[in-house]
Design a protein around this motif. Structure first.
Motif, short mmCIF file in Angstrom:
data_model
loop_
_atom_site.label_atom_id
_atom_site.label_comp_id
_atom_site.label_asym_id
_atom_site.label_seq_id
_atom_site.Cartn_x
_atom_site.Cartn_y
_atom_site.Cartn_z
N UNK A 136 -11.30 -11.34 6.16
CA UNK A 136 -10.54 -10.15 5.76
C UNK A 136 -11.45 -9.05 5.21
N UNK A 137 -12.60 -9.43 4.67
CA UNK A 137 -13.51 -8.43 4.08
C UNK A 137 -14.08 -7.50 5.15
N UNK A 138 -13.94 -7.88 6.43
CA UNK A 138 -14.44 -7.05 7.53
C UNK A 138 -13.36 -6.10 8.08
N UNK A 139 -12.13 -6.29 7.65
CA UNK A 139 -11.01 -5.58 8.25
C UNK A 139 -10.68 -4.28 7.53
N UNK A 140 -9.94 -3.43 8.22
CA UNK A 140 -9.44 -2.19 7.64
C UNK A 140 -8.35 -2.52 6.62
N UNK A 141 -8.50 -2.11 5.36
CA UNK A 141 -7.50 -2.44 4.32
C UNK A 141 -6.10 -1.95 4.66
N UNK A 142 -5.99 -0.77 5.28
CA UNK A 142 -4.67 -0.25 5.64
C UNK A 142 -3.99 -1.16 6.65
N UNK A 143 -4.75 -1.57 7.66
CA UNK A 143 -4.18 -2.45 8.68
C UNK A 143 -3.81 -3.81 8.08
N UNK A 144 -4.62 -4.33 7.18
CA UNK A 144 -4.30 -5.61 6.55
C UNK A 144 -3.02 -5.49 5.72
N UNK A 145 -2.84 -4.35 5.06
CA UNK A 145 -1.61 -4.13 4.33
C UNK A 145 -0.40 -4.16 5.24
N UNK A 146 -0.56 -3.61 6.46
CA UNK A 146 0.52 -3.62 7.44
C UNK A 146 0.84 -5.04 7.90
N UNK A 147 -0.21 -5.85 8.08
CA UNK A 147 0.00 -7.23 8.50
C UNK A 147 0.78 -8.01 7.45
N UNK A 148 0.47 -7.78 6.19
CA UNK A 148 1.19 -8.47 5.12
C UNK A 148 2.62 -7.96 4.99
N UNK A 198 -7.48 -0.09 -3.08
CA UNK A 198 -7.61 0.94 -2.04
C UNK A 198 -6.53 2.00 -2.10
N UNK A 199 -5.58 1.86 -3.00
CA UNK A 199 -4.52 2.84 -3.09
C UNK A 199 -3.40 2.51 -2.09
N UNK A 200 -2.32 3.25 -2.15
CA UNK A 200 -1.17 2.99 -1.27
C UNK A 200 -1.44 3.47 0.14
N UNK A 208 3.95 -14.24 -2.32
CA UNK A 208 2.50 -14.21 -2.03
C UNK A 208 2.13 -12.91 -1.34
N UNK A 209 2.95 -12.50 -0.36
CA UNK A 209 2.68 -11.24 0.35
C UNK A 209 2.72 -10.05 -0.60
N UNK A 210 3.70 -10.04 -1.49
CA UNK A 210 3.80 -8.95 -2.46
C UNK A 210 2.59 -8.92 -3.38
N UNK A 211 2.12 -10.09 -3.76
CA UNK A 211 0.95 -10.19 -4.65
C UNK A 211 -0.30 -9.64 -3.96
N UNK A 212 -0.51 -10.03 -2.69
CA UNK A 212 -1.68 -9.55 -1.94
C UNK A 212 -1.57 -8.04 -1.73
N UNK A 213 -0.39 -7.54 -1.41
CA UNK A 213 -0.19 -6.10 -1.24
C UNK A 213 -0.55 -5.35 -2.53
N UNK A 214 -0.19 -5.91 -3.67
CA UNK A 214 -0.51 -5.29 -4.94
C UNK A 214 -2.02 -5.24 -5.16
#
Length: 241
Positions: free
Chosen positions: A157-169, A239-241, A227-233
């Motif tokens: 996950x450290x290689x991925x775009x944070x915005x896209x990872x937020x969308x996946x969650x 990285x901000x919203x 868990x998803x909500x926790x990771x999103x937080x």
């Protein structure tokens, strides 16, 4: 092998069990004598793990189908739908197993006519199938197998775009939210159906297994959502919203 005879006495009931071993099967002849000297003869084959009553192969899916049929008659299609939450199986796996178990007297079917379609086969478990199931259920089970693509991705996950990872969650959160709603409705429907027949939370209810499976799935969905909500937080904080 010498036959074994066991005699038990309970109130006015005598039970004589004559056991003979033939290959992998223990054949049990049970003679019951009651106080009125009426005689009942019952035959039961005690099925060893990995074999059916005639020595054929029995895999875990076979036993799972028997377990579902112990709750009531089903078509092959209905069995496929019911087993999916706990065991992935396709038509091509289920129907050959049903045919094999029918040949070996573990299940039987009734052909139900349909308009402009082939007859529908409705399967039921037999006494021999019940005996096989009663021997399989108490046996030690293997470790659960879990496959989850998102969990694999998290190692990188450290290689991925944070915005896209937020969308996946968020996608996963929505998926489990819908799943939880469906499971909740299923449990409510089950409780409604069993209201007249007895509490589905009773061990001796045919719906007890379905009740605790639904509760487990609901608890898991709740856990996934939190868990998803926790990771999103965590992602928002860094990285901000």
């Amino acid at each position: 092998m010498q036959p074994q005879v066991l005699v038990t006495f309970s109130l006015s009931l005598y039970i004589f069990m004559h056991v003979e071993k033939l290959g992998a099967i223990d054949y049990m002849y049970i003679f019951t004598y009651n106080s009125h000297e009426k005689i009942v003869l019952r035959f039961q084959a005690s099925v060893n793990r990995g074999t059916d009553s005639r020595g054929g192969a029995m895999n875990t899916l076979s036993y799972g189908l028997l377990a579902l049929l112990s709750q009531g008659p089903c078509t092959g299609y209905e069995l496929m739908l019911q087993i999916q939450p706990v065991w992935q199986a396709k038509h091509s796996q289920i129907y050959p197993l049903l045919a094999k178990m029918e040949q070996n007297d573990l299940v039987h079917f009734v052909a139900v006519p349909q308009k402009e379609k082939p007859d529908k086969k409705v399967y039921s478990i037999t006494e021999l199938g019940i005996a096989a199931l009663q021997q399989w259920i108490p046996e030690q089970t293997s470790e659960p197998v879990k496959r989850d693509e998102l969990l694999l991705k998290l190692y990188g996950i450290w290689l991925a775009d944070p915005v896209r990872m937020g969308q996946l969650f968020e996608e996963r959160l929505q998926m489990f939210t819908k799943k939880l709603a469906k499971l909740t409705a299923s449990l409510e429907e089950l409780n409604k159906e069993k209201a007249e027949d007895g509490d589905s939370r009773s061990l001796r209810s045919t719906s007890f297994g379905k009740h605790i499976l639904l509760k487990r799935a609901m608890d898991n969905a709740h856990m996934e959502i939190e868990w998803c909500k926790w990771v999103q937080q965590l992602l928002r904080e860094e990285y901000g919203s």
